[in-house]
Design a protein around this motif. Structure first.
Motif, short mmCIF file in Angstrom:
data_model
loop_
_atom_site.label_atom_id
_atom_site.label_comp_id
_atom_site.label_asym_id
_atom_site.label_seq_id
_atom_site.Cartn_x
_atom_site.Cartn_y
_atom_site.Cartn_z
N ALA A 123 0.84 -1.20 0.00
CA ALA A 123 0.00 0.00 0.00
C ALA A 123 0.87 1.24 0.00
O ALA A 123 2.00 1.23 0.48
CB ALA A 123 -0.91 0.00 1.23
N THR A 172 -6.63 2.66 0.31
CA THR A 172 -7.03 1.29 -0.02
C THR A 172 -7.20 1.15 -1.53
O THR A 172 -7.08 2.11 -2.28
CB THR A 172 -8.33 0.92 0.70
OG1 THR A 172 -9.37 1.78 0.22
CG2 THR A 172 -8.21 1.05 2.20
N LYS A 209 -7.45 5.31 5.10
CA LYS A 209 -7.55 4.68 6.41
C LYS A 209 -6.31 4.98 7.23
O LYS A 209 -5.23 5.19 6.70
CB LYS A 209 -7.70 3.16 6.28
CG LYS A 209 -9.01 2.72 5.73
CD LYS A 209 -9.14 1.22 5.85
CE LYS A 209 -10.52 0.78 5.48
NZ LYS A 209 -10.68 -0.67 5.67
#
Length: 63
Positions: free
Chosen positions: A25, A48, A54
């Motif tokens: 990520a 994401t 997040k």
């Protein structure tokens, strides 16, 4: 000349989630710098696959 700046840097990291397993990520770090020397990490977050942002506390670094 400003002495204190806030910088954002993005790099790819391998993260681990119980639901998805290992994933790569883009993690963005928000750091406070004094004369271009990083002092403190204020916040870090990741994006994401679906475009949601997040907090990195929900998944941990893989060992």
């Amino acid at each position: 000349m400003k002495l204190i700046k806030i910088k954002r840097t993005t790099k790819k990291e391998k993260r681990f989630s119980n639901q998805m397993g290992i994933l790569t990520a883009k993690v963005t770090y928000v750091k406070k710098t004094v004369l271009n020397i990083p002092i403190k990490t204020l916040h870090k977050y990741r994006e994401t696959y679906y475009g949601e942002v997040k907090d990195c506390e929900s998944c941990r670094l893989s060992a």
